[in-house]
Write a protein that holds these residues in place. Structure first.
Motif, PDB file in Angstrom:
ATOM      1  N   ILE A 111      50.050  93.354 120.383  1.00 41.76           N
ATOM      2  CA  ILE A 111      49.440  93.147 119.082  1.00 41.76           C
ATOM      3  C   ILE A 111      50.392  92.130 118.352  1.00 41.76           C
ATOM      4  CG2 ILE A 111      48.542  94.070 116.909  1.00 41.76           C
ATOM      5  CD1 ILE A 111      47.706  96.431 118.907  1.00 41.76           C
ATOM      6  N   GLY A 112      50.135  91.375 117.480  1.00 49.48           N
ATOM      7  CA  GLY A 112      50.951  90.667 116.503  1.00 49.48           C
ATOM      8  C   GLY A 112      51.231  89.369 117.333  1.00 49.48           C
ATOM      9  N   ASN A 113      51.527  89.256 118.662  1.00 49.69           N
ATOM     10  CA  ASN A 113      52.015  88.185 119.060  1.00 49.69           C
ATOM     11  C   ASN A 113      50.857  86.948 119.269  1.00 49.69           C
ATOM     12  OD1 ASN A 113      54.400  89.283 119.747  1.00 49.69           O
ATOM     13  ND2 ASN A 113      54.538  88.664 121.793  1.00 49.69           N
ATOM     14  N   HIS A 114      51.117  85.773 119.525  1.00 48.44           N
ATOM     15  CA  HIS A 114      50.287  84.840 119.514  1.00 48.44           C
ATOM     16  C   HIS A 114      49.903  84.589 120.952  1.00 48.44           C
ATOM     17  CE1 HIS A 114      52.032  83.029 115.585  1.00 48.44           C
ATOM     18  NE2 HIS A 114      51.348  84.010 115.576  1.00 48.44           N
ATOM     19  N   ALA A 115      48.987  84.190 121.405  1.00 47.36           N
ATOM     20  CA  ALA A 115      48.435  83.778 122.886  1.00 47.36           C
ATOM     21  C   ALA A 115      47.895  82.379 122.904  1.00 47.36           C
ATOM     22  CB  ALA A 115      47.458  84.755 123.389  1.00 47.36           C
ATOM     23  N   ILE A 116      48.507  81.419 123.311  1.00 47.07           N
ATOM     24  CA  ILE A 116      48.243  79.911 123.227  1.00 47.07           C
ATOM     25  C   ILE A 116      47.813  79.601 124.496  1.00 47.07           C
ATOM     26  CG2 ILE A 116      49.032  77.844 122.714  1.00 47.07           C
ATOM     27  CD1 ILE A 116      51.380  79.634 121.263  1.00 47.07           C
ATOM     28  N   THR A 117      46.430  79.168 124.756  1.00 43.77           N
ATOM     29  CA  THR A 117      45.936  78.867 125.904  1.00 43.77           C
ATOM     30  C   THR A 117      45.951  77.432 126.001  1.00 43.77           C
ATOM     31  OG1 THR A 117      44.435  80.744 126.153  1.00 43.77           O
ATOM     32  CG2 THR A 117      43.884  78.776 127.258  1.00 43.77           C
ATOM     33  N   GLU A 118      46.475  76.812 126.822  1.00 38.02           N
ATOM     34  CA  GLU A 118      46.430  75.315 127.290  1.00 38.02           C
ATOM     35  C   GLU A 118      45.839  75.129 128.639  1.00 38.02           C
ATOM     36  OE1 GLU A 118      50.665  73.928 127.488  1.00 38.02           O
ATOM     37  OE2 GLU A 118      50.894  74.112 125.385  1.00 38.02           O
ATOM     38  N   SER A 119      44.813  74.011 128.712  1.00 38.65           N
ATOM     39  CA  SER A 119      44.351  73.444 129.727  1.00 38.65           C
ATOM     40  C   SER A 119      44.069  72.142 129.930  1.00 38.65           C
ATOM     41  CB  SER A 119      42.876  74.268 129.951  1.00 38.65           C
ATOM     42  OG  SER A 119      41.959  73.847 128.846  1.00 38.65           O
ATOM     43  N   TYR A 120      44.009  71.825 131.288  1.00 40.40           N
ATOM     44  CA  TYR A 120      43.711  70.291 131.586  1.00 40.40           C
ATOM     45  C   TYR A 120      43.153  70.131 133.051  1.00 40.40           C
ATOM     46  CZ  TYR A 120      48.478  70.256 133.531  1.00 40.40           C
ATOM     47  OH  TYR A 120      49.721  70.559 134.238  1.00 40.40           O
ATOM     48  N   VAL A 121      42.650  68.973 133.213  1.00 41.49           N
ATOM     49  CA  VAL A 121      41.898  68.841 134.842  1.00 41.49           C
ATOM     50  C   VAL A 121      42.939  68.685 135.605  1.00 41.49           C
ATOM     51  CG1 VAL A 121      40.366  67.587 136.012  1.00 41.49           C
ATOM     52  CG2 VAL A 121      39.764  68.076 133.621  1.00 41.49           C
ATOM     53  N   SER A 122      43.006  69.280 136.683  1.00 36.95           N
ATOM     54  CA  SER A 122      44.137  69.069 137.823  1.00 36.95           C
ATOM     55  C   SER A 122      43.421  68.395 139.090  1.00 36.95           C
ATOM     56  CB  SER A 122      44.676  70.347 137.861  1.00 36.95           C
ATOM     57  OG  SER A 122      43.899  71.370 138.122  1.00 36.95           O
ATOM     58  N   GLY A 123      42.288  68.290 139.224  1.00 37.15           N
ATOM     59  CA  GLY A 123      41.471  67.774 140.213  1.00 37.15           C
ATOM     60  C   GLY A 123      40.196  67.709 140.452  1.00 37.15           C
ATOM     61  N   HIS A 124      39.299  66.989 141.227  1.00 39.13           N
ATOM     62  CA  HIS A 124      38.073  67.167 141.312  1.00 39.13           C
ATOM     63  C   HIS A 124      37.318  66.506 142.546  1.00 39.13           C
ATOM     64  CE1 HIS A 124      37.404  62.665 140.973  1.00 39.13           C
ATOM     65  NE2 HIS A 124      38.470  62.659 140.190  1.00 39.13           N
ATOM     66  N   GLY A 125      36.044  67.076 142.717  1.00 36.35           N
ATOM     67  CA  GLY A 125      35.260  66.575 143.751  1.00 36.35           C
ATOM     68  C   GLY A 125      34.281  65.692 143.260  1.00 36.35           C
ATOM     69  N   LYS A 126      32.982  65.631 143.488  1.00 37.98           N
ATOM     70  CA  LYS A 126      32.215  64.773 143.218  1.00 37.98           C
ATOM     71  C   LYS A 126      31.506  65.155 141.845  1.00 37.98           C
ATOM     72  CE  LYS A 126      30.529  63.162 147.553  1.00 37.98           C
ATOM     73  NZ  LYS A 126      29.638  63.140 148.794  1.00 37.98           N
ATOM     74  N   ARG A 127      31.177  66.569 141.620  1.00 41.70           N
ATOM     75  CA  ARG A 127      30.833  67.148 140.468  1.00 41.70           C
ATOM     76  C   ARG A 127      31.638  68.517 139.811  1.00 41.70           C
ATOM     77  NH1 ARG A 127      25.628  69.180 139.560  1.00 41.70           N
ATOM     78  NH2 ARG A 127      25.679  69.828 141.707  1.00 41.70           N
ATOM     79  N   SER A 128      32.499  69.039 140.789  1.00 39.88           N
ATOM     80  CA  SER A 128      33.355  70.122 140.434  1.00 39.88           C
ATOM     81  C   SER A 128      35.014  69.371 139.907  1.00 39.88           C
ATOM     82  CB  SER A 128      33.222  70.814 141.481  1.00 39.88           C
ATOM     83  OG  SER A 128      34.180  70.413 142.673  1.00 39.88           O
TER      84      SER A 128
END
Length: 173
Positions: free
Chosen positions: A70-87
């Motif tokens: 409690i009181g801390n920050h939670a910073i969520t970072e994301s980016y695409v790291s690979g792909h198939g045809k639609r996934s």
């Protein structure tokens, strides 16, 4: 010509302060709250990459490394790291930060599968993914191996699901 998209162009960041209503009896952020943040970030990254609607297919892996008090920050970072045809595989990391000391730490990391749901599936082509930073290159270089493991696990999971029942009459509520 297939368009190119850098990992940075799919980058999403979401920060939240851990409040008492987000925490368990130990004063740490609920895992479910963290999963909600992960799902939101992954969806944003996936849509930025495919430029169409999509859905979360799976949380492939999420490692809880250190709690978020409690009181801390939670910073969520994301980016695409690979792909198939639609996934698309989306890399997630959640950085904790104590706002009083400025200390930052890696609290969780993992991978989510996001699936594009374009209107015209037959002519849909995902762009080429271009990693640029050392971290992006490292994460993206492991995509093929992770994809192989996911496909093998999906087969095992489907076999198990065929044996599961939706009959809950034997349960007591």
């Amino acid at each position: 010509m297939q368009r190119k998209v850098t990992c940075a162009e799919t980058f999403s960041v979401h920060g939240t302060m851990v409040l008492p209503q987000d925490a368990n009896q130990y004063g740490m952020m609920y895992g479910g709250q963290l999963l909600k943040d992960v799902d939101n970030a992954a969806s944003m990254s996936g849509i930025q990459f495919c430029r169409c609607p999509g859905v979360t297919g799976a949380v492939d892996n999420l490692n809880f490394l250190r709690g978020f008090p409690i009181g801390n920050h939670a910073i969520t970072e994301s980016y695409v790291s690979g792909h198939g045809k639609r996934s698309m595989e989306i890399f997630i990391k959640i950085i904790g930060e104590n706002p009083e000391t400025g200390e930052r730490y890696l609290g969780a990391s993992g991978f989510v599968t996001f699936v594009a749901t374009p209107k015209d599936k037959e002519n849909f082509i995902l762009p080429e993914l271009v990693p640029e930073t050392d971290e992006e290159k490292l994460i993206c270089s492991g995509y093929a191996d992770r994809q192989q493991r996911r496909l093998a696990q999906r087969h095992v999971t489907r076999e198990l699901e065929e044996q599961l029942t939706t009959d809950y009459r034997h349960l007591t509520f």
